[in-house]
Design a protein around this motif. Structure first.
Motif, PDB file in Angstrom:
ATOM      1  N   GLN A   1       0.851  -1.195   0.000  1.00  0.00           N
ATOM      2  CA  GLN A   1       0.000   0.000   0.000  1.00  0.00           C
ATOM      3  C   GLN A   1       0.882   1.239   0.000  1.00  0.00           C
ATOM      4  O   GLN A   1       2.073   1.165   0.322  1.00  0.00           O
ATOM      5  N   ALA A   2       0.293   2.382  -0.390  1.00  0.00           N
ATOM      6  CA  ALA A   2       1.059   3.627  -0.465  1.00  0.00           C
ATOM      7  C   ALA A   2       0.104   4.818  -0.548  1.00  0.00           C
ATOM      8  O   ALA A   2      -1.079   4.659  -0.831  1.00  0.00           O
ATOM      9  N   GLU A   3       0.659   5.995  -0.337  1.00  0.00           N
ATOM     10  CA  GLU A   3      -0.135   7.225  -0.404  1.00  0.00           C
ATOM     11  C   GLU A   3      -0.359   7.707  -1.827  1.00  0.00           C
ATOM     12  O   GLU A   3      -1.326   8.408  -2.097  1.00  0.00           O
ATOM     13  N   THR A   4       0.562   7.366  -2.751  1.00  0.00           N
ATOM     14  CA  THR A   4       0.427   7.795  -4.145  1.00  0.00           C
ATOM     15  C   THR A   4       0.541   6.579  -5.068  1.00  0.00           C
ATOM     16  O   THR A   4       1.094   5.543  -4.686  1.00  0.00           O
ATOM     17  N   LEU A   5       0.055   6.738  -6.296  1.00  0.00           N
ATOM     18  CA  LEU A   5       0.152   5.650  -7.273  1.00  0.00           C
ATOM     19  C   LEU A   5       1.607   5.390  -7.663  1.00  0.00           C
ATOM     20  O   LEU A   5       2.002   4.249  -7.865  1.00  0.00           O
TER      21      LEU A   5
ATOM     22  N   LEU B   1       3.083   3.436  -4.893  1.00  0.00           N
ATOM     23  CA  LEU B   1       2.533   2.082  -4.920  1.00  0.00           C
ATOM     24  C   LEU B   1       3.237   1.241  -5.979  1.00  0.00           C
ATOM     25  O   LEU B   1       3.617   0.098  -5.728  1.00  0.00           O
ATOM     26  N   ASN B   2       3.456   1.803  -7.171  1.00  0.00           N
ATOM     27  CA  ASN B   2       4.140   1.082  -8.236  1.00  0.00           C
ATOM     28  C   ASN B   2       5.554   0.710  -7.813  1.00  0.00           C
ATOM     29  O   ASN B   2       6.002  -0.421  -8.034  1.00  0.00           O
ATOM     30  N   LYS B   3       6.255   1.625  -7.176  1.00  0.00           N
ATOM     31  CA  LYS B   3       7.612   1.368  -6.680  1.00  0.00           C
ATOM     32  C   LYS B   3       7.592   0.252  -5.640  1.00  0.00           C
ATOM     33  O   LYS B   3       8.413  -0.664  -5.677  1.00  0.00           O
ATOM     34  N   ASN B   4       6.642   0.316  -4.718  1.00  0.00           N
ATOM     35  CA  ASN B   4       6.531  -0.701  -3.665  1.00  0.00           C
ATOM     36  C   ASN B   4       6.214  -2.072  -4.252  1.00  0.00           C
ATOM     37  O   ASN B   4       6.784  -3.080  -3.827  1.00  0.00           O
TER      38      ASN B   4
ATOM     39  N   VAL C   1       8.460  -5.480  -3.926  1.00  0.00           N
ATOM     40  CA  VAL C   1       7.915  -6.706  -3.348  1.00  0.00           C
ATOM     41  C   VAL C   1       8.046  -7.866  -4.342  1.00  0.00           C
ATOM     42  O   VAL C   1       8.466  -8.964  -3.970  1.00  0.00           O
ATOM     43  N   ILE C   2       7.690  -7.627  -5.587  1.00  0.00           N
ATOM     44  CA  ILE C   2       7.767  -8.679  -6.601  1.00  0.00           C
ATOM     45  C   ILE C   2       9.212  -9.123  -6.797  1.00  0.00           C
ATOM     46  O   ILE C   2       9.503 -10.325  -6.859  1.00  0.00           O
ATOM     47  N   GLU C   3      10.141  -8.167  -6.895  1.00  0.00           N
ATOM     48  CA  GLU C   3      11.554  -8.520  -7.057  1.00  0.00           C
ATOM     49  C   GLU C   3      12.039  -9.371  -5.882  1.00  0.00           C
ATOM     50  O   GLU C   3      12.765 -10.352  -6.075  1.00  0.00           O
ATOM     51  N   MET C   4      11.630  -9.013  -4.674  1.00  0.00           N
ATOM     52  CA  MET C   4      12.021  -9.767  -3.490  1.00  0.00           C
ATOM     53  C   MET C   4      11.462 -11.195  -3.549  1.00  0.00           C
ATOM     54  O   MET C   4      12.176 -12.161  -3.297  1.00  0.00           O
TER      55      MET C   4
END
Length: 69
Positions: free
Chosen positions: A30-34, A37-40, A44-47
């Motif tokens: 989750q994130a405050e901005t889109l 969110l895309n960065k997060n 997560v996917i890379e991890m």
């Protein structure tokens, strides 16, 4: 290069954007901005991919509009 489809929603209680990859356990954030969110999601996917290619439990197909009276 791999491409994953993420579903994005906005939580009315927290006003945060919530994103997840359907069928990919653990691929959510989750994130405050889109942009954040895309960065997060990317992080997560890379991890998660460090453990190898996932066996997806579902496949994103699309969305549908459902009309009710």
């Amino acid at each position: 290069m791999k491409i994953f489809t993420a579903v994005v929603e906005k939580c009315p209680e927290t006003n945060l954007f919530v994103g997840y990859v359907p069928g990919f356990p653990g691929a959510h954030t989750q994130a405050e901005t889109l942009d954040e969110l895309n960065k997060n999601l990317k992080e997560v996917i890379e991890m998660l991919l460090e453990d190898g290619d996932p066996k997806l439990e579902a496949e994103f197909i699309g969305t549908q509009n459902v009309m009710v009276a």
